[in-house]
Design a protein around this motif. Structure first.
Motif, PDB file in Angstrom:
ATOM      1  N   PRO A 193       0.817  -1.209   0.000  1.00  0.00           N
ATOM      2  CA  PRO A 193       0.000   0.000   0.000  1.00  0.00           C
ATOM      3  C   PRO A 193       0.860   1.272   0.000  1.00  0.00           C
ATOM      4  O   PRO A 193       1.900   1.337   0.649  1.00  0.00           O
ATOM      5  CB  PRO A 193      -0.817  -0.119   1.294  1.00  0.00           C
ATOM      6  N   LEU A 194       0.404   2.280  -0.739  1.00  0.00           N
ATOM      7  CA  LEU A 194       1.075   3.575  -0.736  1.00  0.00           C
ATOM      8  C   LEU A 194       0.691   4.340   0.527  1.00  0.00           C
ATOM      9  O   LEU A 194      -0.486   4.444   0.870  1.00  0.00           O
ATOM     10  CB  LEU A 194       0.673   4.374  -1.977  1.00  0.00           C
ATOM     11  N   THR A 195       1.681   4.856   1.235  1.00  0.00           N
ATOM     12  CA  THR A 195       1.439   5.630   2.453  1.00  0.00           C
ATOM     13  C   THR A 195       1.985   7.046   2.266  1.00  0.00           C
ATOM     14  O   THR A 195       2.724   7.336   1.310  1.00  0.00           O
ATOM     15  CB  THR A 195       2.119   4.975   3.656  1.00  0.00           C
ATOM     16  N   ASN A 196       1.614   7.925   3.179  1.00  0.00           N
ATOM     17  CA  ASN A 196       2.124   9.294   3.125  1.00  0.00           C
ATOM     18  C   ASN A 196       3.640   9.332   3.250  1.00  0.00           C
ATOM     19  O   ASN A 196       4.292  10.249   2.749  1.00  0.00           O
ATOM     20  CB  ASN A 196       1.482  10.145   4.225  1.00  0.00           C
ATOM     21  N   GLY A 197       4.207   8.342   3.931  1.00  0.00           N
ATOM     22  CA  GLY A 197       5.659   8.298   4.061  1.00  0.00           C
ATOM     23  C   GLY A 197       6.367   8.013   2.750  1.00  0.00           C
ATOM     24  O   GLY A 197       7.556   8.303   2.604  1.00  0.00           O
ATOM     25  N   ASP A 198       5.658   7.395   1.776  1.00  0.00           N
ATOM     26  CA  ASP A 198       6.271   7.102   0.480  1.00  0.00           C
ATOM     27  C   ASP A 198       6.266   8.313  -0.450  1.00  0.00           C
ATOM     28  O   ASP A 198       7.040   8.369  -1.414  1.00  0.00           O
ATOM     29  CB  ASP A 198       5.524   5.946  -0.204  1.00  0.00           C
ATOM     30  N   VAL A 199       5.376   9.279  -0.175  1.00  0.00           N
ATOM     31  CA  VAL A 199       5.306  10.487  -0.996  1.00  0.00           C
ATOM     32  C   VAL A 199       6.542  11.347  -0.713  1.00  0.00           C
ATOM     33  O   VAL A 199       7.082  11.355   0.390  1.00  0.00           O
ATOM     34  CB  VAL A 199       3.994  11.246  -0.712  1.00  0.00           C
ATOM     35  N   SER A 200       6.979  12.068  -1.734  1.00  0.00           N
ATOM     36  CA  SER A 200       8.196  12.897  -1.664  1.00  0.00           C
ATOM     37  C   SER A 200       9.442  12.039  -1.528  1.00  0.00           C
ATOM     38  O   SER A 200      10.465  12.497  -1.009  1.00  0.00           O
ATOM     39  CB  SER A 200       8.132  13.907  -0.499  1.00  0.00           C
ATOM     40  N   GLU A 201       9.369  10.799  -1.986  1.00  0.00           N
ATOM     41  CA  GLU A 201      10.521   9.897  -1.963  1.00  0.00           C
ATOM     42  C   GLU A 201      10.995   9.637  -3.389  1.00  0.00           C
ATOM     43  O   GLU A 201      10.257   9.817  -4.365  1.00  0.00           O
ATOM     44  CB  GLU A 201      10.157   8.572  -1.294  1.00  0.00           C
ATOM     45  N   GLU A 202      12.251   9.226  -3.489  1.00  0.00           N
ATOM     46  CA  GLU A 202      12.758   8.805  -4.788  1.00  0.00           C
ATOM     47  C   GLU A 202      11.982   7.579  -5.253  1.00  0.00           C
ATOM     48  O   GLU A 202      11.581   6.730  -4.449  1.00  0.00           O
ATOM     49  CB  GLU A 202      14.251   8.485  -4.700  1.00  0.00           C
ATOM     50  N   LYS A 221      10.625  10.766  -9.047  1.00  0.00           N
ATOM     51  CA  LYS A 221      10.309  11.159  -7.687  1.00  0.00           C
ATOM     52  C   LYS A 221       8.798  11.279  -7.527  1.00  0.00           C
ATOM     53  O   LYS A 221       8.097  11.714  -8.438  1.00  0.00           O
ATOM     54  CB  LYS A 221      10.978  12.488  -7.350  1.00  0.00           C
ATOM     55  N   LEU A 222       8.313  10.877  -6.343  1.00  0.00           N
ATOM     56  CA  LEU A 222       6.903  11.007  -6.012  1.00  0.00           C
ATOM     57  C   LEU A 222       6.678  12.326  -5.286  1.00  0.00           C
ATOM     58  O   LEU A 222       7.523  12.764  -4.498  1.00  0.00           O
ATOM     59  CB  LEU A 222       6.449   9.843  -5.127  1.00  0.00           C
ATOM     60  N   SER A 223       5.515  12.920  -5.553  1.00  0.00           N
ATOM     61  CA  SER A 223       5.174  14.175  -4.884  1.00  0.00           C
ATOM     62  C   SER A 223       3.664  14.267  -4.765  1.00  0.00           C
ATOM     63  O   SER A 223       2.931  13.615  -5.515  1.00  0.00           O
ATOM     64  CB  SER A 223       5.713  15.369  -5.685  1.00  0.00           C
ATOM     65  N   TYR A 255      -8.298   5.584  -2.206  1.00  0.00           N
ATOM     66  CA  TYR A 255      -7.249   4.693  -2.690  1.00  0.00           C
ATOM     67  C   TYR A 255      -5.870   5.245  -2.351  1.00  0.00           C
ATOM     68  O   TYR A 255      -4.929   5.133  -3.131  1.00  0.00           O
ATOM     69  CB  TYR A 255      -7.390   4.498  -4.204  1.00  0.00           C
ATOM     70  N   GLY A 256      -5.740   5.857  -1.160  1.00  0.00           N
ATOM     71  CA  GLY A 256      -4.452   6.354  -0.718  1.00  0.00           C
ATOM     72  C   GLY A 256      -4.224   7.782  -1.160  1.00  0.00           C
ATOM     73  O   GLY A 256      -5.062   8.409  -1.818  1.00  0.00           O
ATOM     74  N   PRO A 257      -3.084   8.352  -0.782  1.00  0.00           N
ATOM     75  CA  PRO A 257      -2.800   9.747  -1.125  1.00  0.00           C
ATOM     76  C   PRO A 257      -2.728   9.936  -2.647  1.00  0.00           C
ATOM     77  O   PRO A 257      -2.138   9.106  -3.337  1.00  0.00           O
ATOM     78  CB  PRO A 257      -1.447  10.024  -0.475  1.00  0.00           C
ATOM     79  N   THR A 258      -3.337  11.005  -3.146  1.00  0.00           N
ATOM     80  CA  THR A 258      -3.214  11.305  -4.569  1.00  0.00           C
ATOM     81  C   THR A 258      -1.808  11.819  -4.826  1.00  0.00           C
ATOM     82  O   THR A 258      -1.337  12.765  -4.196  1.00  0.00           O
ATOM     83  CB  THR A 258      -4.252  12.366  -4.981  1.00  0.00           C
ATOM     84  N   THR A 259      -1.123  11.173  -5.754  1.00  0.00           N
ATOM     85  CA  THR A 259       0.308  11.389  -5.918  1.00  0.00           C
ATOM     86  C   THR A 259       0.639  11.534  -7.388  1.00  0.00           C
ATOM     87  O   THR A 259       0.045  10.874  -8.248  1.00  0.00           O
ATOM     88  CB  THR A 259       1.097  10.201  -5.324  1.00  0.00           C
ATOM     89  N   LYS A 271       9.463  -1.201  -2.446  1.00  0.00           N
ATOM     90  CA  LYS A 271       8.080  -1.653  -2.458  1.00  0.00           C
ATOM     91  C   LYS A 271       7.411  -1.185  -3.745  1.00  0.00           C
ATOM     92  O   LYS A 271       7.656  -0.078  -4.213  1.00  0.00           O
ATOM     93  CB  LYS A 271       7.303  -1.103  -1.261  1.00  0.00           C
ATOM     94  N   VAL A 272       6.543  -2.031  -4.302  1.00  0.00           N
ATOM     95  CA  VAL A 272       5.735  -1.632  -5.452  1.00  0.00           C
ATOM     96  C   VAL A 272       4.541  -0.853  -4.905  1.00  0.00           C
ATOM     97  O   VAL A 272       3.676  -1.414  -4.223  1.00  0.00           O
ATOM     98  CB  VAL A 272       5.263  -2.852  -6.257  1.00  0.00           C
ATOM     99  N   VAL A 273       4.506   0.447  -5.214  1.00  0.00           N
ATOM    100  CA  VAL A 273       3.461   1.309  -4.647  1.00  0.00           C
ATOM    101  C   VAL A 273       2.447   1.753  -5.685  1.00  0.00           C
ATOM    102  O   VAL A 273       1.503   2.474  -5.354  1.00  0.00           O
ATOM    103  CB  VAL A 273       4.086   2.541  -3.969  1.00  0.00           C
ATOM    104  N   GLY A 274       2.596   1.361  -6.955  1.00  0.00           N
ATOM    105  CA  GLY A 274       1.612   1.732  -7.952  1.00  0.00           C
ATOM    106  C   GLY A 274       2.100   1.505  -9.358  1.00  0.00           C
ATOM    107  O   GLY A 274       3.162   0.892  -9.592  1.00  0.00           O
ATOM    108  N   LEU A 275       1.308   1.997 -10.330  1.00  0.00           N
ATOM    109  CA  LEU A 275       1.646   1.950 -11.749  1.00  0.00           C
ATOM    110  C   LEU A 275       1.750   3.372 -12.274  1.00  0.00           C
ATOM    111  O   LEU A 275       1.087   4.294 -11.784  1.00  0.00           O
ATOM    112  CB  LEU A 275       0.576   1.193 -12.543  1.00  0.00           C
TER     113      LEU A 275
END
Length: 611
Positions: free
Chosen positions: A236-245, A275-277, A288-292, A312-316
């Protein structure tokens, strides 16, 4: 004896302990679950890349106009991710959208694409008269070809079925009044009087007036044949994964429909860093988790490729650019919702686990072990192109001598080589200890056999010499009726004797020879035969101790009904017992004799002592 028993118990447990140790060595550790730590030196990219595939969907045809061939295609290509060993794969829904229409609609789309291509070449929008002229002078040279295939790493193409597909914001619009094509005719019989607008004639054109981005509707779930395909579980994508490489794994090349006109030239996915933001528009949170958003220089066909953050695989990767190098992220929460709709689930495959173990071995320098594991792995997974590449590199390093010894494999052969001699030596010491505690078997001597039938008249002894009998019965003394009530005095002898107090031989006295004798029911092996069914064939040994001939011992020979001291209610004798004057021994429950080194107890005395 007690020490020998303990040693024997440990010796019997030895095979079990060795078996447990071998099981630990033979079965290597497996890849942990998605939430656990990966093996040392293994990244998420290593494990995800073999599960990335290329999806090709659409139709092609070739038209001829002005003596020129016009190859035309609709649909396109995208990347996908295998998420279950049974072949369940997720990809971008936009690429497969045309496959939800019937074939007449696909042919109409091909005709409209042909008119669009002609417009691009002549540089202006066709008038109705021009369209009619082109239609009358155009020939369909080849029949329509339909594409519904997944290209695995290495180039193997397999068909797929759509298990579930969303309905994304329209990006490709067919004419409002599509004109069907004559599938049997070689000319275009009809034309469309409502050509598509420029803003909707190309795959990937954004429709700014459409509904907001819905990640679930951007997912398509397809099924390819397979039962142990490389597959990886989603996180699952979490807020901690946002703003990460982030890392995107996808195929390069052309995502437009024209890519279907040629065979796929790229058979291995590429790695793209980004990068995710947080999303620049819309709500920050959704069901479905944070919009990123994903900022990455995506290759044209990388849409639908997996996005990895923190192993981790967090999306497509979304298929439609929101700006220069900015794409919406289709979160794993949305993907799992689509899998629920398709009645499927994500699961790491055994092939991925074994590949991870093999890759860890290779990274640690165990090259020969890696070669052995890969040869076994490819026997059941022959299409795993990354395992084939790793095997080639491992063999090259092995030939160059760049290798480390994998000691567990050596221990598998060394431990039996050490334990086998140790086990035989332990068994030899144990048997030797047992022989010390059990007296040697007596030499064959004259045997007694008693017949319980009425005694025959006495016969005069023959004059010739006879074979001496070592154990000679002592005749019972004559007594009167009054003396039976009183104490009967037995004849005193110098040799150790036994007198049977109960059982078939009651009243008979026997001298114990220097060699001792076996007591039992078998006339072929025993020197003192007791014909009773409760007596074992070899019931007990009675004779001098091998280390102290002045001491008489009795040893049970593993009889069925046991040998007891003083009373059959006592514990049976399981070890040699040193007899003392007056000891009463029971053979089973009913046969008993008394031991005396020189003055045996008579049956009358025995009956009084047991009253």
């Amino acid at each position: 004896m007690i020490g020998g028993s303990r040693f024997f118990i440990s010796f019997r447990l030895l095979p079990f302990l060795v078996g447990v140790f071998f099981a630990f060595l033979v079965f290597p550790p497996v890849l942990p679950a998605a939430t656990e730590q990966l093996p040392a030196g293994i990244t998420g990219v290593n494990l995800v890349k073999p599960a990335v595939v290329q999806v090709r969907a659409g139709a092609t045809a070739t038209f001829r106009f002005n003596n020129q061939a016009w190859p035309v295609a609709v649909g396109g290509t995208a990347s996908g991710l295998v998420v279950n060993p049974n072949g369940t794969t997720v990809t971008a829904a936009r690429t497969l959208e045309l496959l939800t229409r019937d074939r007449d609609a696909l042919r109409t789309a091909l005709i409209e694409r042909f008119f669009t291509d002609v417009q691009k070449q002549i540089g202006h929008r066709l008038a109705e008269s021009e369209r009619i002229y082109i239609a009358e002078h155009t020939t369909l040279l080849t029949d329509v070809k339909y594409y519904r295939e997944v290209v695995l790493p290495g180039g193997t193409a397999v068909d797929f079925e759509i298990a579930w597909i969303g309905t994304p914001t329209p990006e490709i619009l067919l004419p409002e009044n599509p004109v069907p094509a004559d599938t049997q005719s070689t000319t275009l019989a009809l034309i469309s009087r409502n050509p598509p607008s420029r803003s909707t004639s190309r795959l990937g054109t954004t429709n700014p007036t459409g509904p907001r981005f819905d990640p679930v509707q951007e997912v398509a779930v397809i099924k390819i044949p397979g039962d142990n395909l490389p597959a990886i579980r989603l996180s699952p994508l979490t807020n901690g994964d946002v703003s990460e490489e982030a890392t995107v794994i996808g195929f390069a090349g052309n995502a437009e429909a024209t890519a279907l006109l040629s065979s796929p030239l790229v058979t291995e996915a590429t790695i793209i860093t980004g990068k995710l933001s947080p999303a620049t528009s819309g709500k920050n949170e959704s069901p479905y988790g944070p919009t990123t958003d994903l900022a990455a220089p995506l290759a044209p066909a990388a849409a639908g490729g997996p996005v990895i953050a923190g192993n981790k695989v967090v999306g497509l990767a979304g298929p439609t650019a929101k700006g220069t190098g900015i794409y919406p992220l289709i979160t794993t929460q949305a993907i799992r919702e689509a899998l629920v709709q398709a009645q499927a689930a994500d699961q790491t495959s055994q092939a991925t686990r074994l590949y991870a173990d093999t890759l860890a071995m290779f990274n640690q320098g165990y090259v020969s072990k890696t070669v052995a594991l890969l040869e076994d792995f490819l026997a059941t997974n022959p299409n795993h192109v990354y395992a084939q590449q790793l095997l080639t590199e491992a063999r090259h390093r092995q030939k160059a001598g760049d290798d480390r010894i994998y000691w567990p494999d050596y221990l598998i052969f060394m431990i039996p080589a050490v334990l086998a001699p140790a086990g035989f030596a332990g068994l030899w010491f144990y048997r030797r200890r047992q022989r010390r505690q059990i007296p040697p078997e007596p030499k064959p001597i004259a045997r007694w056999h008693f017949d319980l039938s009425p005694p025959a008249p006495p016969v005069e002894p023959a004059p010739e010499p006879v074979t001496p009998v070592i154990a000679t019965p002592v005749p019972a003394p004559m007594t009167s009726a009054s003396e039976e009530v009183a104490t009967t005095i037995a004849t005193t002898v110098a040799e150790p004797t036994i007198e049977f107090l109960a059982g078939p031989l009651a009243g008979k006295t026997f001298t114990i020879p220097p060699e001792g004798f076996l007591i039992g029911r078998d006339t072929g092996t025993c020197q003192l035969v007791i014909p009773a069914p409760v007596i074992s064939k070899q019931h007990a040994y009675l004779g001098p101790d091998a280390f102290d001939p002045a001491t008489i011992i009795i040893t049970d020979k593993g009889s069925t009904n046991g040998t007891f001291l003083a009373s059959p209610q006592n514990s049976r004798l399981n070890a040699p017992y040193y007899l003392q004057d007056g000891d009463i021994i029971y053979l089973g429950q009913e046969t008993a004799f008394v031991f005396h080194p020189g003055c045996p107890l008579t049956s009358a005395q025995f009956s009084r002592t047991n009253k």
